[in-house]
Motif scaffolding. Sequence first.
Motif, PDB file in Angstrom:
ATOM      1  N   ARG A  16      -0.214  39.784  33.424  1.00 25.90           N
ATOM      2  CA  ARG A  16       1.341  40.068  34.229  1.00 25.90           C
ATOM      3  C   ARG A  16       2.454  40.075  33.267  1.00 25.90           C
ATOM      4  NH1 ARG A  16       2.304  34.990  36.607  1.00 25.90           N
ATOM      5  NH2 ARG A  16       1.915  34.316  34.653  1.00 25.90           N
ATOM      6  N   THR A  17       3.593  40.441  33.964  1.00 29.88           N
ATOM      7  CA  THR A  17       4.772  40.861  33.264  1.00 29.88           C
ATOM      8  C   THR A  17       5.321  39.691  32.421  1.00 29.88           C
ATOM      9  OG1 THR A  17       5.407  42.075  35.072  1.00 29.88           O
ATOM     10  CG2 THR A  17       7.217  41.329  33.588  1.00 29.88           C
ATOM     11  N   GLU A  18       5.177  38.235  32.826  1.00 34.96           N
ATOM     12  CA  GLU A  18       5.624  37.089  32.226  1.00 34.96           C
ATOM     13  C   GLU A  18       4.786  37.150  30.919  1.00 34.96           C
ATOM     14  OE1 GLU A  18       4.659  37.334  35.268  1.00 34.96           O
ATOM     15  OE2 GLU A  18       6.906  37.347  36.474  1.00 34.96           O
ATOM     16  N   ASP A  19       3.443  37.317  31.065  1.00 40.75           N
ATOM     17  CA  ASP A  19       2.579  37.030  29.818  1.00 40.75           C
ATOM     18  C   ASP A  19       3.019  37.928  28.751  1.00 40.75           C
ATOM     19  OD1 ASP A  19       1.049  35.395  31.332  1.00 40.75           O
ATOM     20  OD2 ASP A  19      -0.303  37.056  32.204  1.00 40.75           O
ATOM     21  N   VAL A  21       6.177  39.070  28.308  1.00 38.63           N
ATOM     22  CA  VAL A  21       7.361  38.478  27.775  1.00 38.63           C
ATOM     23  C   VAL A  21       6.867  37.225  26.661  1.00 38.63           C
ATOM     24  CG1 VAL A  21       9.368  37.060  28.574  1.00 38.63           C
ATOM     25  CG2 VAL A  21       8.560  39.025  29.958  1.00 38.63           C
ATOM     26  N   VAL A  50       9.700  43.873  31.701  1.00 39.68           N
ATOM     27  CA  VAL A  50       9.484  43.215  30.801  1.00 39.68           C
ATOM     28  C   VAL A  50      10.834  42.844  29.746  1.00 39.68           C
ATOM     29  CG1 VAL A  50       8.236  42.548  28.376  1.00 39.68           C
ATOM     30  CG2 VAL A  50       6.702  43.494  30.410  1.00 39.68           C
ATOM     31  N   LEU A  53      13.616  40.941  31.579  1.00 42.67           N
ATOM     32  CA  LEU A  53      13.227  39.630  31.800  1.00 42.67           C
ATOM     33  C   LEU A  53      13.379  39.042  30.442  1.00 42.67           C
ATOM     34  CD1 LEU A  53       9.832  39.167  33.747  1.00 42.67           C
ATOM     35  CD2 LEU A  53      12.131  38.473  34.486  1.00 42.67           C
ATOM     36  N   ARG A  57      16.419  36.354  29.461  1.00 43.20           N
ATOM     37  CA  ARG A  57      16.257  35.072  28.758  1.00 43.20           C
ATOM     38  C   ARG A  57      16.738  34.630  27.237  1.00 43.20           C
ATOM     39  NH1 ARG A  57      10.013  32.362  28.755  1.00 43.20           N
ATOM     40  NH2 ARG A  57      10.150  33.036  30.917  1.00 43.20           N
TER      41      ARG A  57
END
Lengths: 90, 90
Positions: A16-19, A21, A50, A53, A57
């Motif tokens: 997933r995208t968050e992974d 990141v 990515v 995000l 952050r």
Amino acid sequence: MTTKKPNEILISRAKRTEDYVLDVIVMFNQGYDEVELKGVGNSIYKAVEVYNLLKDRLGDGIKLEKTDIGSEVKDRRRISYISIRLKRVY
Amino acid sequence: MTTKKPNEILISRAKRTEDYVLDVIVMFNQGYDEVELKGVGNSIYKAVEVYNLLKDRLGDGIKLEKTDIGSEVKDRRRISYISIRLKRVY
Ligand SMILES: [Zn+2]
């Protein structure tokens, strides 16, 4: 283009995208100054996600050094790619 | 980001990749020296495809001047985009 460089992350449907990141943040914490995101075909969009995000952050903690687009041959087919090079800013 | 510039083509699901390729060629023939492809969200991939198909067809007749990625607010949601600036080479 085929051999993966140590600081290159190949973005695909696998995660997933968050992974991705988190993968980049871990690499920066491990001491990499530059990380390259590589998105191919349908994952080009995810590579840009990515990046955005990460920018949300880390803000000014990273710099977008270079964005390359083009096409490469994969399984005898030409496929579009994006390469996003990020630099850690201290 | 919202107002469309005269030489900007917004890539979306509305047309096929090949149609956008022809749109760019027509614009160059109309005398535009620079054309900007803008892809948002899921159409980011298509914008890169349009670039690669143009490169196949026009070869050294066009130069990839700049590729920008980022995010913008659309209908109160932040969405990723790519902007690909192409320059005609005579
Ligand atoms: Zn560098």
